[in-house]
Design a protein around this motif. Structure first.
Motif, PDB file in Angstrom:
ATOM      1  N   MET A 111      -9.679   3.974  15.409  1.00 27.43           N
ATOM      2  CA  MET A 111      -9.555   3.013  14.277  1.00 27.43           C
ATOM      3  C   MET A 111      -9.152   1.595  14.771  1.00 27.43           C
ATOM      4  N   ASP A 112      -8.835   1.279  15.951  1.00 27.46           N
ATOM      5  CA  ASP A 112      -8.294   0.102  16.164  1.00 27.46           C
ATOM      6  C   ASP A 112      -9.245  -0.672  16.906  1.00 27.46           C
ATOM      7  N   PHE A 113     -10.044  -1.389  15.951  1.00 22.69           N
ATOM      8  CA  PHE A 113     -11.092  -2.255  16.045  1.00 22.69           C
ATOM      9  C   PHE A 113     -10.753  -3.594  15.532  1.00 22.69           C
ATOM     10  N   PRO A 114     -11.290  -4.722  15.901  1.00 21.86           N
ATOM     11  CA  PRO A 114     -11.112  -6.042  15.320  1.00 21.86           C
ATOM     12  C   PRO A 114     -10.877  -6.077  13.789  1.00 21.86           C
ATOM     13  N   TYR A 115     -10.249  -6.573  13.153  1.00 21.37           N
ATOM     14  CA  TYR A 115      -9.938  -6.827  11.728  1.00 21.37           C
ATOM     15  C   TYR A 115      -9.600  -5.399  11.016  1.00 21.37           C
ATOM     16  N   SER A 116      -9.388  -4.515  11.602  1.00 20.30           N
ATOM     17  CA  SER A 116      -9.072  -3.109  11.051  1.00 20.30           C
ATOM     18  C   SER A 116      -7.567  -3.129  10.671  1.00 20.30           C
ATOM     19  N   PRO A 117      -7.109  -2.261   9.523  1.00 21.78           N
ATOM     20  CA  PRO A 117      -5.912  -2.074   9.098  1.00 21.78           C
ATOM     21  C   PRO A 117      -5.117  -1.823  10.434  1.00 21.78           C
ATOM     22  N   VAL A 118      -5.341  -1.017  11.284  1.00 22.90           N
ATOM     23  CA  VAL A 118      -4.571  -0.458  12.338  1.00 22.90           C
ATOM     24  C   VAL A 118      -4.384  -1.985  13.441  1.00 22.90           C
ATOM     25  N   ARG A 119      -5.574  -2.488  13.641  1.00 27.16           N
ATOM     26  CA  ARG A 119      -5.228  -3.655  14.454  1.00 27.16           C
ATOM     27  C   ARG A 119      -4.190  -4.705  13.842  1.00 27.16           C
ATOM     28  N   LEU A 120      -4.306  -4.892  12.480  1.00 23.49           N
ATOM     29  CA  LEU A 120      -3.499  -5.705  11.669  1.00 23.49           C
ATOM     30  C   LEU A 120      -2.157  -5.413  11.914  1.00 23.49           C
ATOM     31  N   VAL A 121      -1.956  -3.901  11.952  1.00 25.27           N
ATOM     32  CA  VAL A 121      -0.453  -3.493  12.175  1.00 25.27           C
ATOM     33  C   VAL A 121       0.117  -3.891  13.453  1.00 25.27           C
ATOM     34  N   VAL A 122      -0.721  -3.548  14.453  1.00 26.30           N
ATOM     35  CA  VAL A 122      -0.317  -3.985  15.850  1.00 26.30           C
ATOM     36  C   VAL A 122       0.094  -5.343  15.993  1.00 26.30           C
ATOM     37  N   LEU A 123      -0.828  -6.405  15.437  1.00 29.37           N
ATOM     38  CA  LEU A 123      -0.670  -7.683  15.641  1.00 29.37           C
ATOM     39  C   LEU A 123       0.676  -8.111  14.860  1.00 29.37           C
ATOM     40  N   LEU A 206      -3.926  -4.094   0.064  1.00 30.69           N
ATOM     41  CA  LEU A 206      -2.773  -3.804   0.769  1.00 30.69           C
ATOM     42  C   LEU A 206      -2.717  -3.475   2.272  1.00 30.69           C
ATOM     43  N   PRO A 207      -3.331  -2.666   2.858  1.00 26.61           N
ATOM     44  CA  PRO A 207      -3.420  -2.308   3.992  1.00 26.61           C
ATOM     45  C   PRO A 207      -3.764  -3.632   5.060  1.00 26.61           C
ATOM     46  N   PHE A 208      -4.363  -4.582   4.407  1.00 26.87           N
ATOM     47  CA  PHE A 208      -4.502  -6.008   5.229  1.00 26.87           C
ATOM     48  C   PHE A 208      -3.539  -6.831   5.025  1.00 26.87           C
ATOM     49  N   LEU A 209      -2.892  -7.054   3.630  1.00 30.97           N
ATOM     50  CA  LEU A 209      -2.206  -7.864   3.247  1.00 30.97           C
ATOM     51  C   LEU A 209      -0.649  -7.524   3.705  1.00 30.97           C
ATOM     52  N   ILE A 210      -0.378  -6.608   3.812  1.00 28.75           N
ATOM     53  CA  ILE A 210       0.940  -6.146   4.363  1.00 28.75           C
ATOM     54  C   ILE A 210       1.535  -6.677   5.616  1.00 28.75           C
ATOM     55  N   PRO A 211       0.530  -6.284   6.484  1.00 25.83           N
ATOM     56  CA  PRO A 211       0.967  -6.636   7.821  1.00 25.83           C
ATOM     57  C   PRO A 211       0.798  -8.236   8.050  1.00 25.83           C
ATOM     58  N   ALA A 212      -0.032  -8.983   7.314  1.00 26.42           N
ATOM     59  CA  ALA A 212       0.199 -10.260   7.379  1.00 26.42           C
ATOM     60  C   ALA A 212       1.311 -10.963   6.585  1.00 26.42           C
ATOM     61  N   LEU A 213       1.928 -10.251   5.687  1.00 25.97           N
ATOM     62  CA  LEU A 213       2.925 -10.822   4.800  1.00 25.97           C
ATOM     63  C   LEU A 213       4.132 -10.602   5.640  1.00 25.97           C
ATOM     64  N   VAL A 214       4.378  -9.329   6.480  1.00 22.22           N
ATOM     65  CA  VAL A 214       5.210  -8.993   7.482  1.00 22.22           C
ATOM     66  C   VAL A 214       5.310 -10.335   8.521  1.00 22.22           C
ATOM     67  N   LYS A 215       4.403 -10.472   8.960  1.00 21.99           N
ATOM     68  CA  LYS A 215       4.248 -11.227  10.188  1.00 21.99           C
ATOM     69  C   LYS A 215       4.636 -12.753   9.733  1.00 21.99           C
ATOM     70  N   LEU A 216       4.217 -13.162   8.612  1.00 28.94           N
ATOM     71  CA  LEU A 216       4.635 -14.481   8.002  1.00 28.94           C
ATOM     72  C   LEU A 216       6.216 -14.670   7.532  1.00 28.94           C
ATOM     73  N   ALA A 217       6.508 -13.449   7.034  1.00 25.23           N
ATOM     74  CA  ALA A 217       7.963 -13.295   6.769  1.00 25.23           C
ATOM     75  C   ALA A 217       8.848 -13.208   8.134  1.00 25.23           C
ATOM     76  N   SER A 218       8.317 -12.807   9.092  1.00 21.75           N
ATOM     77  CA  SER A 218       9.106 -12.637  10.305  1.00 21.75           C
ATOM     78  C   SER A 218       9.520 -13.832  11.007  1.00 21.75           C
ATOM     79  N   ASP A 219       8.817 -15.021  10.403  1.00 22.44           N
ATOM     80  CA  ASP A 219       9.300 -16.506  10.810  1.00 22.44           C
ATOM     81  C   ASP A 219      10.868 -16.838  10.136  1.00 22.44           C
ATOM     82  N   VAL A 220      10.989 -16.221   9.016  1.00 24.44           N
ATOM     83  CA  VAL A 220      12.064 -16.615   8.206  1.00 24.44           C
ATOM     84  C   VAL A 220      13.157 -15.570   8.269  1.00 24.44           C
TER      85      VAL A 220
END
Length: 279
Positions: A111-123, A206-220
């Protein structure tokens, strides 16, 4: 009354056991973590007991329309148990933990392939994260996401085979949708369809948005410390369970809207036959 009381006690006990399982099974659980888990268990147990023992629920939806909540709880409990067993293998390896580790690793690889939810969580992990943490997150994300997909599949099959939600011959909107007000205005069918579609869209995104939001919020803000085993288990469980629960709720609301629409059509046809109304 006795049946309702015993059912409420059983459900509350199962909820408490599920929440307490990581703290009971995993070694080196800190005192602060144990106290927080105990508090959450008490609140969740009391809430579940009150909701299922009351004749008029306030928050839990589809209480009298099984197996909706049973499937959701089963998927949630299966995720917690699987992740707990894998985490236990890090300090107390056994044949069972090794088996779960192998299965989880295989699922993560698939399940860890490009643009998959699992890959986004790792990123979303910080660049300085070590290899062990990355592997643990991959396995937890892949396993939890698969369990959520399986629970969705089980619900869809039950919906088709058992004529859910009125397999018992009736469906009480007030009891099963306590947070939905049929008299709030507008057509009930259109409102149910709109809410169902919104839930489906959110559940898919949400599986795609949550990792992106966490990544953005980690800067703050300080990023989530997934190095802690309990944090990893509950974060990955919530990440997979909340979207699947929203999708199931969306499907259920669309099903209820379809059922009400069909009942209206039958009532109109019967009235036309009885009173001779024009087509």
């Amino acid at each position: 009354m006795i049946s309702r009381l015993s059912g409420a006690v059983l459900r509350a006990a199962m909820v408490i056991l599920m929440i307490a399982m990581p703290a009971l099974v995993l070694a080196h659980t800190s005192v602060d973590t144990a106290q927080i888990v105990a508090l959450v268990c008490i609140v969740a147990g009391v809430f579940t007991f009150v909701e299922y023992n009351s004749s008029s629920p306030s928050l839990i939806e589809f209480r009298d329309a099984p197996p909706f909540n049973r499937i959701r709880f089963g998927g949630l409990a299966a995720t917690v148990v699987a992740l707990t067993v894998i985490a236990k293998g890090a300090t107390d390896p056994t044949t069972l933990t090794a088996l779960f580790q192998i299965i989880g690793g295989s699922l993560a690889d698939a399940m860890d392939f490009p643009y998959s939810p699992v890959r986004l969580v790792v990123l979303m992990l910080p660049p300085e994260a070590d290899v062990t943490l990355i592997n643990d997150v991959r396995i937890a994300a892949g396993l939890s996401y698969l369990v959520s997909l399986l629970s969705l599949a089980v619900f869809v099959v039950a919906l088709r085979l058992k004529n859910w939600p009125n397999q018992r011959g009736g469906f009480n909107v007030w009891t099963n949708l306590p947070t939905f007000d049929p008299t709030a205005g507008g057509d009930v069918v259109h409102r149910l369809e709109r809410d169902g579609q919104v839930n489906l869209i959110l559940g898919f995104l949400l599986p795609f948005l949550i990792p992106a939001l966490v990544k953005l919020a980690s800067d703050v803000f300080n990023p989530i410390q997934l190095q802690d085993t309990h944090t990893l288990i509950w974060t990955m469980t919530a990440w997979a369970f909340i979207p699947s629960s929203l999708i199931m709720r969306g499907i259920a609301m669309l099903r209820v809207a379809q059922m009400i629409s069909n009942q209206r059509e039958r009532a109109y046809l019967n009235a036309k036959e009885d009173d001779g109304l024009p087509a």
